[in-house]
Design an enzyme around this catalytic site. Structure first.
Site, PDB file in Angstrom:
ATOM      1  N   LYS A   1     -26.800   5.655  17.833  1.00 50.47           N
ATOM      2  CA  LYS A   1     -25.968   4.455  17.982  1.00 50.47           C
ATOM      3  C   LYS A   1     -26.704   3.205  17.534  1.00 50.47           C
ATOM      4  O   LYS A   1     -26.088   2.250  17.057  1.00 50.47           O
ATOM      5  CB  LYS A   1     -25.489   4.302  19.432  1.00 50.47           C
ATOM      6  CG  LYS A   1     -24.410   5.305  19.802  1.00 50.47           C
ATOM      7  CD  LYS A   1     -23.648   4.887  21.052  1.00 50.47           C
ATOM      8  CE  LYS A   1     -22.541   5.885  21.364  1.00 50.47           C
ATOM      9  NZ  LYS A   1     -21.867   5.596  22.641  1.00 50.47           N
TER      10      LYS A   1
ATOM     11  N   LYS B   1     -18.773  16.325  13.708  1.00 49.78           N
ATOM     12  CA  LYS B   1     -17.749  16.493  14.736  1.00 49.78           C
ATOM     13  C   LYS B   1     -16.580  15.529  14.511  1.00 49.78           C
ATOM     14  O   LYS B   1     -16.790  14.393  14.078  1.00 49.78           O
ATOM     15  CB  LYS B   1     -18.416  16.188  16.080  1.00 49.78           C
ATOM     16  CG  LYS B   1     -17.615  16.582  17.296  1.00 49.78           C
ATOM     17  CD  LYS B   1     -18.450  16.320  18.550  1.00 49.78           C
ATOM     18  CE  LYS B   1     -17.641  15.533  19.548  1.00 49.78           C
ATOM     19  NZ  LYS B   1     -18.309  15.299  20.815  1.00 49.78           N
TER      20      LYS B   1
ATOM     21  N   LYS C   1     -13.224  10.384  17.835  1.00 49.46           N
ATOM     22  CA  LYS C   1     -12.109   9.450  18.028  1.00 49.46           C
ATOM     23  C   LYS C   1     -12.463   8.049  17.550  1.00 49.46           C
ATOM     24  O   LYS C   1     -11.592   7.231  17.327  1.00 49.46           O
ATOM     25  CB  LYS C   1     -11.681   9.436  19.493  1.00 49.46           C
ATOM     26  CG  LYS C   1     -12.728   8.935  20.472  1.00 49.46           C
ATOM     27  CD  LYS C   1     -12.168   9.005  21.864  1.00 49.46           C
ATOM     28  CE  LYS C   1     -13.186   8.858  22.967  1.00 49.46           C
ATOM     29  NZ  LYS C   1     -14.236   7.877  22.808  1.00 49.46           N
TER      30      LYS C   1
END
Ligand code: TRP
Length: 335
Positions: free
Chosen positions: A116, A198, A201
Site C-alpha cells: 500500500k 486477485k 473491489k
C-alpha cells in the site's frame, strides 16, 4: 441474538471500491453458511477505509450500500450482528492498548503495508502503518473464536493471535486466541484483465471486476472482454490463467464441478462459453440486486438493523474493554 453456546465468528470488509463477485465467492458466501452455526459479527470497517483518502459523502453512502449488500447476499440481521466499525468506540480504545504491546518490527514486516505504501506513495500515513493493530482490536474486542479472511490477511491475523497471547501472558488470561479460517486457493477469483492478480473491489480499472451491483449488460460485456489466453480449449490449465479463472467462476456460480464445466464445453468455442458465463452471472446477481433495491429504499429498516447491531456490539465491546482497563491498572471512573 448473542447465543453464548455458539462459537463467535468475526469478519469484515473495508468500504472502498465496489463490492465484487470475488468478495461474494471468497467471503460473503462463506459467511452466509457459517452464520447458522456461529454467533457472527460482520463489520463494515469504515475506520480502516480512512487510511486511504476518501470523499466523505461517498464514504457515507458506500457504508450504507455495503450493509444493504451484506443483507442482499444473505446475511440475516436476525441471526447475525451487522456493525459499522465507527459506531463502536471501543475498537479505537482497545487499539491504543494493543499498540503499546506491538513492536515496530512487527509492523515493518507487514507485506500489505509495503504494497500500500507503494500504491499510495503520496499518503503513507501512520494509520496505514498501524492498520493491523486496529484489525487485531476488531477481532479481540469480541473474543472471536473464528476469523474467516482471505489469504492476503494471514499475516494480520497472525499479529492478532500474537497480541492476544502477549496480553494474556503480560497481564492474565483475557483474550480468546482467534483461529484463522482461510479458504483454499481455488476459491480465489482473479482479475478479468490481469488474471495473475486477485480480483479487487478497489481496482481502478472497473473492467477487472464484476461488481455485485453491475447491470446484466455490463456483466456480459465485461465477461466478453475478459482476457483469455491463446488456445481454444475451455479447460483449467495453470499456464492459461485467463480461461482457468473463467472456468473457476462458472463452476463456483453454478455449483458444477470444474470437470463438469470442462466436459460441458469440450469442443465448444471460447465465445460460446463466455456468452453463457455472462448470462449465468447476470442471472445469479439478479435476485441479489432486486433485494438490494428493496432494502436500500427502506431507510428505516437499514437504520434499525444498524441500531441493533451497534447496541449489541457496544455492550460486548464495553465488557471486554473494562476488563482490559482493569488488568492494565487503570482506575475505574467514580460514578
Ligand atoms: N483488513 C481486512 C481486509 O482488508 C478487513 C478487516 C478489518 C477485517 N478488520 C477485520 C477482516 C477483522 C477480518 C476481521 O480484508
Amino acid at each position: 441474538m448473542a447465543d453464548t453456546h455458539k462459537p463467535i465468528l468475526l469478519s469484515g470488509i473495508q468500504p472502498s471500491g465496489h463490492l465484487c463477485i470475488g468478495n461474494y465467492l471468497g467471503a460473503l458466501k462463506n459467511w452466509v453458511n457459517l452464520q447458522e452455526s456461529h454467533d457472527s459479527i460482520f463489520l463494515v470497517v469504515d475506520m480502516h477505509a480512512l487510511t486511504v483518502r476518501q470523499n466523505p459523502a461517498e464514504l457515507r453512502q458506500r457504508c450504507l450500500s455495503y450493509v444493504a449488500q451484506y443483507i442482499a447476499c444473505g446475511i440475516d440481521p436476525e441471526k447475525s450482528t451487522i456493525v459499522i466499525q465507527s459506531h463502536v468506540p471501543q475498537h479505537a480504545e482497545l487499539m491504543w492498548i494493543l499498540s503499546t504491546l506491538t513492536y515496530m518490527g512487527e509492523l515493518n514486516r507487514m507485506t500489505q503495508f509495503k504494497d500500500k505504501s507503494k500504491k499510495h506513495a503520496a499518503n503513507i500515513n501512520a494509520g496505514l502503518f498501524t492498520y493491523p493493530i486496529l484489525m487485531a482490536s476488531d477481532i479481540l474486542l469480541y473474543q472471536a473464536d473464528l476469523v474467516p479472511v482471505g489469504a492476503d490477511q494471514k499475516q494480520h491475523l497472525e499479529l492478532a493471535r500474537d497480541l492476544a497471547i502477549r496480553f494474556n501472558s503480560t497481564y492474565s488470561d483475557t483474550f480468546v486466541v482467534p483461529e484463522p479460517c482461510i479458504p483454499k486457493t481455488g476459491a480465489r477469483i482473479m482479475s478479468l484483465q490481469e488474471p495473475e492478480k486477485k480480483m479487487s473491489k478497489s481496482d481502478d480499472n472497473l473492467n477487472n471486476l464484476i461488481a455485485i451491483l453491475d447491470s446484466a449488460d455490463i456483466v456480459k460485456r465485461k465477461i466478453k472482454r475478459a482476457v483469455t489466453d491463446s488456445g481454444s480449449e475451455v479447460k483449467m490449465d495453470k499456464s492459461r490463467p485467463g480461461i482457468s479463472n473463467l472456468v473457476q467462476l462458472y463452476s463456483l456460480i453454478t455449483d458444477l464441478s470444474v470437470k463438469e464445466v470442462e466436459s460441458q464445453y469440450s469442443g465448444k468455442m471460447y465465445s460460446d462459453f463466455k456468452t453463457d458465463l455472462g448470462n449465468v452471472i447476470a442471472e445469479f446477481l439478479e435476485p441479489i440486486q432486486k433485494k438490494y433495491n428493496e432494502i436500500s429504499k427502506d431507510k428505516d429498516y437499514l437504520e434499525s438493523v444498524l441500531a441493533k447491531g451497534a447496541e449489541n456490539a457496544f455492550y460486548r465491546g464495553r465488557k471486554t474493554l473494562s476488563k482490559v482497563y482493569r488488568k492494565v491498572g487503570f482506575i475505574q471512573p467514580a460514578r
